[in-house]
Design an enzyme around this catalytic site. Structure first.
Site, PDB file in Angstrom:
ATOM      1  CD  GLU A  89      -2.467  -1.465   2.629  1.00 60.65           C
ATOM      2  OE1 GLU A  89      -2.259  -0.659   3.553  1.00 60.65           O
ATOM      3  OE2 GLU A  89      -3.131  -2.503   2.775  1.00 60.65           O
ATOM      4  CG  LEU A 146      -5.954   0.450   2.557  1.00 61.83           C
ATOM      5  CD1 LEU A 146      -6.572   1.792   2.850  1.00 61.83           C
ATOM      6  CD2 LEU A 146      -6.115  -0.494   3.701  1.00 61.83           C
ATOM      7  CD  GLU A 203      -3.952  -4.145   5.388  1.00 59.59           C
ATOM      8  OE1 GLU A 203      -5.133  -4.522   5.383  1.00 59.59           O
ATOM      9  OE2 GLU A 203      -3.638  -2.941   5.336  1.00 59.59           O
ATOM     10  CG  PHE A 220       2.134   0.845  11.264  1.00 64.47           C
ATOM     11  CD1 PHE A 220       3.073   1.311  12.181  1.00 64.47           C
ATOM     12  CD2 PHE A 220       1.757   1.697  10.229  1.00 64.47           C
ATOM     13  CE1 PHE A 220       3.604   2.592  12.078  1.00 64.47           C
ATOM     14  CE2 PHE A 220       2.284   2.977  10.116  1.00 64.47           C
ATOM     15  CZ  PHE A 220       3.211   3.432  11.044  1.00 64.47           C
ATOM     16  CB  ALA A 221       3.380  -5.254  13.598  1.00 61.24           C
ATOM     17  CG  HIS A 236      -0.840   2.834  13.507  1.00 64.36           C
ATOM     18  ND1 HIS A 236      -2.170   3.113  13.649  1.00 64.36           N
ATOM     19  CD2 HIS A 236      -0.520   3.199  12.233  1.00 64.36           C
ATOM     20  CE1 HIS A 236      -2.634   3.637  12.521  1.00 64.36           C
ATOM     21  NE2 HIS A 236      -1.659   3.694  11.643  1.00 64.36           N
TER      22      HIS A 236
END
Ligand SMILES: Cc1ncc(C[n+]2csc(CCOP(=O)(O)OP(=O)(O)O)c2C)c(N)n1
Ligand SMILES: Cc1ncc(C[n+]2csc(CCOP(=O)(O)OP(=O)(O)O)c2C)c(N)n1
Ligand SMILES: [Mg+2]
Ligand SMILES: [Mg+2]
Lengths: 335, 320, 335, 320
Positions: free
Chosen positions: A29, A52, A54, A77-78, A123
């Site tokens: 992204e 967008l 994942e 972000f994880a 985040h």
């Protein structure tokens, strides 16, 4: 040698590997927006922005990897990886085994992790233990720009799915990176400082904290060995066991929540395999079992700091080799 | 496999469907009586499997799901090795590690089978991406159910394939059941395929019990994909005649709905049509059954005499 | 007392809690088909089949829980939870904290886990450690029909999200369940057998295996204490520490893969807090770090068996209290 | 908040939009100069926030996302407490634990804000379910972006709300950007709302820069939901005038596209319309600006003088 930060080290690793191997491609992204140099050199077919989503980013990486490409995907972000657990764990991690070895999944899933940007718990969440506990995956988490570059190159060349965590607290810290084809093998720890009295084991942004603690301990006459794991799966058991057999004392430090965090694996392994060498309880210093707050002072307090590390080490070293009183209770800030 | 659509006679399609039907029936009976865990049969859906797979070329690839025996057999997989896999034997296509639910056969292009409902959808665009990056003209056929179409990954997969122009033939086998839930409890409207329009993807709904119609529709879709490089969503509207897995008493199934679909059984439909056309006789059917029976005897003998994997296999094939 | 299996114990718990509290409702992929008695008693508004979509099932539970309902959702097999990690971890687990305590999430997410049905690695995967490592969640995993019932009732009454794992190997094993409003508190272990020489800690289907091992050990004159954790988060540290302080020896047993599994947390905690009591290395017996195969003999071999447990315990007890030789290397079957 | 649509004068809508604009501008400037991490502003999208929120009743509920200041302020939230939250102070609506990205305000019905893109979509049906099980007639407004519409959970959420008849007003604020990616790279077609048809859900696309049009469309949608008990998807087509977060140089943004949308700035549009209608004068605008400025001065003073949370707050509010 040149001095660059981890963000740029990642860029170099990507560029070098894409140059070397035409099957390497990168998507995510905004990666094509943020890494324009890669687009300029390799074009929009090999460096792609994605919708967008994942799940499909990771799934597409798995499908592509199984059929001849070597994708690198940026999941940002994880915590967003929570949307791609199915694809990473059930597909990329298991389908090689399930298929009886018919397929392999040479992909890299990258994500940023940890405190530093006051962005709050959706985040900032350190999830590396999830992936370590999932079969078929490898997991790395570098602490220096050189390792960011070298481990990413190794990850791209690896024939297995590798989850690559970038501690955001380290992304813009400069450091020396060797010239040339700098590859750091997955699974090898680095002894950042040699010592004889206590072993501090860590990874990511708490490695520099351990080094600071070791400095402080040195001025008290305590010699701390600092091991940077770099890879969490496979992890360098031998390096840790050898060190603890020498020092007899272990402090494991990480930012992720303590409960069932990766530190538990290190502590348990040492308690099993180097038991006779242990002269004091194994201690874990880690984030509390809570989501991290956005508020800056709370975000900082979540992460084990050098003072606490030094204090714990001092207590361990000062302790009689084997007494019958209960172990000192050492907790991370706020735990 | 390896043939282009024009080369297959309807009698061959019938034989494939009968092979699948008998394979599923015998497998179920054997497993259930042997106390093994059941398998998810495709009984009633043979026309969808055979119709679509027969429209693919030799380099085309297939992703499938837990209800895959039809796709595998139609693609030319060895029933003995499928069965060995179902029974957890080392001679199975996946060395017994998959079991019945995620059998893939790389050498036949049946790849990346997942029993996570929607797993095949998440993997398909990546396979399409490989094909397209390498400049191959293969089509990637991805079979999934009406249930899978409820998973978010359906949306993500369709959208990505559309935006990236990936040569994926999405095949939704709408058998109207999602394990123990009827599709009417899970979506408004009867069909999935029209949703493709929202992604800018072409689509068609075809009678999934008419193998010739399925084959024609699939051939058109494949041709369209080869021409445009874009995905296509084909829905084969059919019905799950047996339970979700074996054994399953189907007590939750409306008997009249089931009966109405059994009356349109794909094998009976084609048989009747061919007899009507005069290209098939009762003896012809008997000959097919005999050939199928012989193949399955051999398959069952092979699978049941195959060894279980060695315990050392517990930790092999985990890492490459 | 009556004798029923765990599947029926779950049904009783659901019925009793739905009867007691009109805000309790249950939904999932097929629950209304499979639990017809609940539909008959409570109707289709409170017992619902859902579309096949684990993410929205869990998300809907979170949204409903935050606004006054007490949903119980059935996510079927544990690996399918990979599709609902975002909703369980980032929403249900964190939004209470993130909102500064404005919301709570009284929901129960149920899933079946473990070996027994030869269904392969995408159905059989023990993921409890993921949830234990995630803040804001509770995790339970009963081993007897009585605990299935009592813990589910407690989970439904709890104001926090509780992940409830049903070990499929135990679902149809009958056992005694007390009459009346039988509630088992979350966070309390059960000592299934008292002993003095070695502590066996486990949960789920390996509890009966520990009991069998304890029988075998008894005939060798070794007295094993068997602790069934029942809850993994919070877990009963005190019970385990007290036992180890008595026996000096710990074997942790579970089916989930060893690496970064929940056993690591138990072992690490003991090595930290009961270090001085330990007379031998802490040992973990667990599944190998691999996906489980469907093939029946492999599926069975994945799970630590009574023989191995007894062997490990024997080795620990036979060991000199503190020698300088390396700890015996004990691995689970196939590890 | 608390008013029904008919009661609000356009001048009041304008004042709300100006409050939001000035709040975002000052917050950005303050944070950036203070070295704080940025916030995601809704500059350019004020008409969407004000138009929709002003059409809700007092018992209606709101779920929102990372770009929430407009929704919060339109709902009557205290700018001082929002800002305190953004700055991580203990007086913030979430005690400083949320920060800028997931501010919820239960007392105003602004609940369950998530910065996981799509998080709000996953939670919305559950809130609708509560409302419907309790027999309340509240509508649940769920704000999400065009980016969130790419997540699978969009599909799952729409479908479940449709199948279960949940009173959810899905509001897709299509600002044409998904962080650093333009919507054209993520979907074919310009709009999200037409996809609703595939789920059997009613929908409308409205000019998101025309606050009166948004308000009318939202009022119609809300009325329809109250009437049918079914969900509705409203798309407000608008544009993100500033970067994804602050600071962001927007070097990746096509300047002419940006300019064309700035030329249709929602505040300028309404101001011009009201001046043209003769209901607003330059002095009137100045008075609004002065009131807004005063409120924001107070808000900034409150927030900056508020303390950070105590370190003990690290582990509170984790469990109920
Ligand atoms: C993610 C996931 N959820 C649930 C299941 C359990 N399950 C297996 S098959 C099935 C029904 C699938 O329905 P559909 O996609 O229509 O395929 P069909 O079985 O009808 O062929 C379910 C719920 C699963 N395997 N994976
Ligand atoms: C699951 C997830 N993926 C990615 C992000 C990072 N991110 C935050 S906002 C954003 C763009 C969202 O686009 P859209 O939904 O259109 O909302 P907008 O920001 O345009 O208002 C992205 C990618 C995130 N927060 N969550
Ligand atoms: Mg189906
Ligand atoms: Mg947007």
């Amino acid at each position: 040698m040149k001095t660059i930060n981890a963000h740029d080290a990642i860029g170099e690793a990507l560029a070098e590997e894409m140059r070397r191997d035409s099957t390497v491609l990168a998507f995510g992204e905004g990666i094509a927006t943020k890494r324009k140099a890669l687009v300029d050199e390799f074009g929009r077919r090999r460096v792609r922005n994605t919708p967008l989503a994942e799940g499909i980013i990771a799934g597409t990486a798995a499908g592509a990897a199984a059929t001849g490409l070597r994708p690198v995907v940026d999941l940002l972000f994880a915590p967003f990886m929570a949307f791609s657990m199915e694809e990473i764990v059930n597909s990329a991690g298991k389908l090689r085994f399930i298929s009886g070895g018919q397929f392999s999944f040479p992909l890299v899933a990258m994500a940023m992790t940890g405190a530093g940007w006051s962005v709050g718990a959706q985040h900032n969440h350190n999830l590396e233990a999830w992936f370590v506990h999932s079969p078929g995956l490898k997991v790395v988490m570098p602490s220096t720009p050189a390792d960011f570059k070298g481990l990413l190159k190794a990850a791209i060349r690896d024939d297995n799915p590798v989850v690559f965590f970038s501690d955001i607290g380290l992304l813009y810290v400069p450091g020396e990176v060797p010239d040339g084809d700098h590859v750091v093998p997955i699974g090898k720890a680095a002894t950042r400082r040699a010592g004889t009295d206590v072993t501090l084991v860590s990874y990511g942004k708490t490695v520099p904290s351990c080094l600071k603690a070791a400095d402080a301990l040195a001025s008290d006459g305590i010699s701390a060995e600092v091991i940077d794991l770099r890879s969490l799966k496979p992890w360098d058991e031998e390096a840790v066991l050898a060190s603890v057999r020498k020092t007899g004392r272990l402090v494991v430090v990480h930012e992720a929540s303590r409960t069932a965090g990766f530190g538990a694996e290190v502590a348990a392994t040492v308690a099993e395999k180097a038991f006779d060498a242990l002269r004091a309880p194994v201690v874990r210093l880690a984030g509390p079992d809570a989501p991290p707050a956005a508020s800056y002072p709370l975000e900082q307090a979540f992460v084990p700091q050098p003072d606490l590390i030094a204090l714990s080490a001092r207590q361990l070293v000062g302790r009689a080799a084997r007494v019958s009183s209960p172990a000192p209770v050492l907790v991370a800030a706020g735990a | 496999m390896g043939t282009t659509p024009a080369e297959i006679r309807p009698e061959a399609l019938l034989e494939e469907m009968i092979l699948i039907r008998r394979f599923e029936e015998r497998t179920s009976a054997t497993l259930t009586s042997g106390g093994f865990m059941g398998t998810c049969t495709c009984v009633g859906q043979e026309a969808s499997a055979v119709g679509v797979v027969s429209a693919l070329g030799p380099n085309d690839l297939i992703l499938t799901n837990h209800r895959s025996a039809g796709h595998l057999l139609a693609r030319g997989a060895d029933p003995g090795r499928i069965l060995a896999e179902v029974m957890g034997r080392s001679t199975g296509y996946c060395k017994g590690k998959s079991g019945t639910l995620h059998v893939s056969v790389k050498e036949l292009g049946v790849i990346l089978t997942s029993t996570i409902v929607g797993g095949e959808l998440s993997l398909a665009p990546g396979v399409g991406l490989s094909v397209s990056m390498k400049g191959e003209d293969a089509v990637v056929a991805c079979f999934f159910g009406d249930g899978a179409a409820c998973e978010g990954v359906f949306h993500e997969s369709m959208n990505l394939a559309a935006v990236w122009n990936l040569p994926v033939l999405f095949v939704c086998e709408n058998n109207q059941w999602q394990a123990f839930v009827h599709r009417k409890e899970t979506m408004l409207g009867d069909h999935i395929a029209p949703r493709a329009a929202g992604y800018g993807v072409e689509w068609e709904v075809v009678d999934g019990n008419d193998v010739e119609a399925v084959r024609d529709a699939a051939a058109r879709a494949v041709a369209r994909i080869r021409e445009t490089g874009k995905p296509f969503l084909l829905e084969t509207f059919t019905y799950r005649q047996r339970g979700h897995f074996e054994p399953d008493d189907q007590s939750y199934v409306d008997p009249s709905e089931l009966a109405s679909w059994k009356a349109r059984d794909p094998i009976a439909l084609l048989t009747a049509a061919l007899v009507e056309r005069g290209t098939l006789t009762a003896e012809g059917v008997a000959a097919i059954e005999a050939r199928v029976s012989e193949r399955l005897d051999a398959a069952f003998a092979f699978a049941s005499s195959s060894p279980y994997p060695d315990v050392a296999e517990l930790t092999t094939d985990v890492y490459a």
